[in-house]
Design an enzyme around this catalytic site. Structure first.
Site, mmCIF file in Angstrom:
data_model
loop_
_atom_site.group_PDB
_atom_site.id
_atom_site.type_symbol
_atom_site.label_atom_id
_atom_site.label_comp_id
_atom_site.label_asym_id
_atom_site.label_seq_id
_atom_site.Cartn_x
_atom_site.Cartn_y
_atom_site.Cartn_z
ATOM 1 N N LYS A 162 -26.989 16.034 45.559
ATOM 2 C CA LYS A 162 -26.011 17.046 45.530
ATOM 3 C C LYS A 162 -25.047 17.080 46.524
ATOM 4 O O LYS A 162 -24.989 16.565 47.607
ATOM 5 C CB LYS A 162 -26.778 18.668 45.260
ATOM 6 C CG LYS A 162 -27.436 18.829 46.653
ATOM 7 C CD LYS A 162 -28.422 20.156 46.528
ATOM 8 C CE LYS A 162 -28.939 20.374 47.873
ATOM 9 N NZ LYS A 162 -29.822 21.481 47.818
ATOM 10 N N ARG A 212 -34.320 33.543 44.956
ATOM 11 C CA ARG A 212 -32.848 33.091 44.838
ATOM 12 C C ARG A 212 -33.077 32.937 43.379
ATOM 13 O O ARG A 212 -32.113 33.586 42.734
ATOM 14 C CB ARG A 212 -32.758 31.774 45.636
ATOM 15 C CG ARG A 212 -31.547 31.387 46.084
ATOM 16 C CD ARG A 212 -31.327 30.301 47.018
ATOM 17 N NE ARG A 212 -32.077 29.035 46.619
ATOM 18 C CZ ARG A 212 -31.762 27.992 47.351
ATOM 19 N NH1 ARG A 212 -31.068 27.863 48.384
ATOM 20 N NH2 ARG A 212 -32.527 26.966 46.860
ATOM 21 N N HIS A 215 -39.648 26.074 46.056
ATOM 22 C CA HIS A 215 -38.927 25.796 47.275
ATOM 23 C C HIS A 215 -39.304 26.529 48.553
ATOM 24 O O HIS A 215 -39.413 27.641 48.535
ATOM 25 C CB HIS A 215 -37.231 26.023 46.755
ATOM 26 C CG HIS A 215 -36.387 25.514 48.017
ATOM 27 N ND1 HIS A 215 -36.464 23.815 48.172
ATOM 28 C CD2 HIS A 215 -35.438 25.512 48.581
ATOM 29 C CE1 HIS A 215 -35.526 23.629 48.984
ATOM 30 N NE2 HIS A 215 -34.716 24.717 49.188
ATOM 31 N N ARG A 260 -38.477 16.380 47.375
ATOM 32 C CA ARG A 260 -37.275 16.366 47.164
ATOM 33 C C ARG A 260 -36.262 16.149 48.485
ATOM 34 O O ARG A 260 -36.265 17.151 49.374
ATOM 35 C CB ARG A 260 -36.782 17.705 46.456
ATOM 36 C CG ARG A 260 -37.457 17.960 45.195
ATOM 37 C CD ARG A 260 -37.009 19.247 44.488
ATOM 38 N NE ARG A 260 -37.128 20.370 45.398
ATOM 39 C CZ ARG A 260 -38.149 21.253 45.528
ATOM 40 N NH1 ARG A 260 -39.328 21.200 44.524
ATOM 41 N NH2 ARG A 260 -38.279 22.203 46.394
ATOM 42 N N TYR A 267 -0.885 25.076 68.840
ATOM 43 C CA TYR A 267 -0.666 26.228 68.451
ATOM 44 C C TYR A 267 -1.148 27.478 69.268
ATOM 45 O O TYR A 267 -2.454 27.395 69.578
ATOM 46 C CB TYR A 267 -1.185 26.569 66.919
ATOM 47 C CG TYR A 267 -0.162 25.784 65.891
ATOM 48 C CD1 TYR A 267 1.085 25.950 65.615
ATOM 49 C CD2 TYR A 267 -0.831 24.782 65.105
ATOM 50 C CE1 TYR A 267 1.688 25.287 64.627
ATOM 51 C CE2 TYR A 267 -0.295 24.211 63.970
ATOM 52 C CZ TYR A 267 1.017 24.275 63.947
ATOM 53 O OH TYR A 267 1.583 23.544 62.792
ATOM 54 N N CYS A 291 -5.501 21.371 64.704
ATOM 55 C CA CYS A 291 -4.382 21.830 63.347
ATOM 56 C C CYS A 291 -5.052 21.071 62.282
ATOM 57 O O CYS A 291 -5.987 20.638 62.269
ATOM 58 C CB CYS A 291 -3.388 21.198 63.872
ATOM 59 S SG CYS A 291 -2.676 21.576 65.602
ATOM 60 N N MET A 292 -4.381 21.311 61.026
ATOM 61 C CA MET A 292 -4.592 20.780 59.979
ATOM 62 C C MET A 292 -4.608 19.326 59.963
ATOM 63 O O MET A 292 -5.672 18.854 59.023
ATOM 64 C CB MET A 292 -3.504 21.233 58.547
ATOM 65 C CG MET A 292 -4.214 21.028 57.205
ATOM 66 S SD MET A 292 -2.771 21.177 56.131
ATOM 67 C CE MET A 292 -2.717 23.229 56.153
ATOM 68 N N ASP A 293 -4.063 18.579 60.506
ATOM 69 C CA ASP A 293 -3.779 17.224 60.463
ATOM 70 C C ASP A 293 -3.960 16.470 61.992
ATOM 71 O O ASP A 293 -4.107 15.297 61.974
ATOM 72 C CB ASP A 293 -2.349 16.679 59.878
ATOM 73 C CG ASP A 293 -2.012 17.486 58.771
ATOM 74 O OD1 ASP A 293 -2.961 17.771 57.938
ATOM 75 O OD2 ASP A 293 -1.016 18.085 58.564
HETATM 76 C C1 LIG Z 1 -31.148 20.848 48.545
HETATM 77 C C2 LIG Z 1 -32.243 21.045 47.942
HETATM 78 C C3 LIG Z 1 -33.295 20.048 48.315
HETATM 79 C C4 LIG Z 1 -33.157 19.037 49.654
HETATM 80 O O1 LIG Z 1 -33.537 19.871 50.838
HETATM 81 P P1 LIG Z 1 -33.415 19.070 52.255
HETATM 82 O O2 LIG Z 1 -33.616 20.309 53.090
HETATM 83 O O3 LIG Z 1 -32.028 18.578 52.167
HETATM 84 O O4 LIG Z 1 -34.216 17.934 52.204
HETATM 85 C C5 LIG Z 1 -34.698 20.185 47.836
HETATM 86 N N1 LIG Z 1 -34.962 21.100 46.945
HETATM 87 C C6 LIG Z 1 -34.108 22.051 46.320
HETATM 88 C C7 LIG Z 1 -34.408 22.901 45.226
HETATM 89 C C8 LIG Z 1 -32.661 21.900 46.818
HETATM 90 O O5 LIG Z 1 -31.860 22.393 46.383
#
Ligand SMILES: *Cc1c(COP(=O)(O)O)cnc(C)c1O
Length: 372
Positions: free
Chosen positions: A36, A131, A159, A215, A258, A305-307
């Site tokens: 992601k 969540r 999670h 995951r 700045y 700065c920005m750049d």
């Molecule tokens: C982002 C995410 C992960 C990955 O977590 P890490 O700490 O980056 O390994 C696993 N499960 C869910 C639901 C997530 O949103």
């Protein structure tokens, strides 16, 4: 054409090594590569391709848009969408064989109105994040409703909230509650093909070998999943490079950038680096961050700065020239600047540092000749 002004060098060999480290360590549990947010800034399309070449058979993203981008790039393997799903996307989800997450009765009903049947879904059960997802008690009914609806309930997951923290008690409680849920779902005769629980930190700390997938996000990029422990096997995947754009001498009393937040107390030599917060180089690094030039640490003087920003090169015996390499993240000579070091300086976590590198910075992908 690649401008050397600034770029991320993405070490694909390191990414493969990190994935293989987890595959070996967690086997028979498999690795789901979490890509992601553009693979935490590293480039989701390229890394997904490399993951697949190396045997990864499931990917995960947060949103449908991210999954569609991967499909358009030719990624064929299952992709699980973790987060909010706009039913407007129903046609695309079906046509592209995406797996979405169901996380509430209400959301389920909304989707059901658009797609009467045929969706492949995972159910997110809340064991402590508060969540997304029903709690363990109401999850059973939702699981039943999904199965009865003609959707394919392919997976269930939960999670961890504090898998990265020293105290394990909350995570163990989450695991216990989730196992209780799994048992009750088995009792009513529902079989779930894919169960997954652990993120990077959880996979490294808790025995989740009874589950089908872990995951893995942050650690696959070679970044440390926790401040409480250090995993030496992880190889950082990302380096951030630039060049010197200008070198000049300052007189005592001169101020930089700045707001004139840095005043030279003596004669100095400074170099300008053409990278700024417009590239995702955080402005909080003003007067705090360091970069590598000529294998030495050089402090940022004045505001980012920005750049561009300015660094002190007075201490370098060989003064840099325009075009010389500057390392913002990564190794140069014997020195290394880590993502974690930057995260600490700006009071955040490594995840945010790489996720916020903007699309103005090109990513270039390299494989090392002799991977270990
Ligand atoms: C982002 C995410 C992960 C990955 O977590 P890490 O700490 O980056 O390994 C696993 N499960 C869910 C639901 C997530 O949103």
């Amino acid at each position: 054409m690649l401008s050397r002004r600034t770029f991320l060098e993405i070490d694909l060999t390191a990414y493969i090594n990190n994935l293989m480290f987890f595959s070996r360590k967690l086997s028979p549990t498999k690795v789901m590569a979490v890509v992601k947010s553009n693979a935490y800034g590293h480039g989701a399309i390229e890394l997904s391709r490399v993951a697949i070449e190396n045997g990864i058979n499931k990917l995960a993203v947060a949103f449908v848009e991210e999954a569609l981008e991967l499909r358009e790039a030719g990624v064929k393997i299952p992709i699980i969408v973790f987060n909010y799903f706009d039913p407007e996307y129903s046609k695309e989800v079906l046509a592209n064989d995406l797996t979405i997450t169901i996380y509430s009765e209400q959301q389920f009903k909304r989707i059901k109105e658009r797609v009467p049947e045929g969706l492949k879904v995972h159910l997110n059960v809340d064991t402590g994040m508060r969540r997304l997802g029903p709690d363990v008690e109401s999850a059973l009914k939702l699981a039943k409703d999904i199965v009865d609806s003609g959707y394919f309930l392919e997976g269930v997951y939960t999670h961890f909230a504090v898998a990265d923290e020293r105290d394990e008690s909350f995570s163990l409680r989450q695991l216990r509650d989730f196992r209780r849920f799994l048992e009750s779902i088995r009792k009513i005769g529902i079989t779930i093909p894919i169960i997954h629980v652990a993120n990077s930190a959880g996979a490294l700390r808790f025995n989740c070998s009874e589950f089908d997938y872990a995951r893995i996000g942050i650690a696959s990029y070679g970044l440390q999943p926790s401040e409480a422990f250090q995993i030496n096997e992880l190889e950082p995947v990302l380096s951030w490079k630039s060049v010197v754009s200008y070198v000049k001498k300052l007189k005592k009393g001169d101020s930089i950038s700045y707001g004139r937040t840095f005043i030279a107390r003596k004669e100095m030599t400074v170099a300008t680096v053409p990278v700024g917060y417009g590239d995702g180089y955080n402005r909080k690094l003003s007067n705090r961050g360091e970069v590598l030039i000529g294998g030495k640490r050089c402090k940022i003087l004045g505001r980012v700065c920005m750049d561009q920003f300015v660094v002190d090169v007075s201490h370098l015996s060989k003064k840099p020239k325009i075009g010389d390499e500057v390392v913002l993240i990564g190794k140069q000579g014997e020195e290394r600047i880590t993502v974690e070091e930057i995260a600490k300086l700006i009071d955040t976590i490594n995840y945010e540092v790489t996720c916020t590198i903007t699309s103005r910075v090109p990513r270039i992908y390299r494989r090392r000749e002799n991977s270990r």
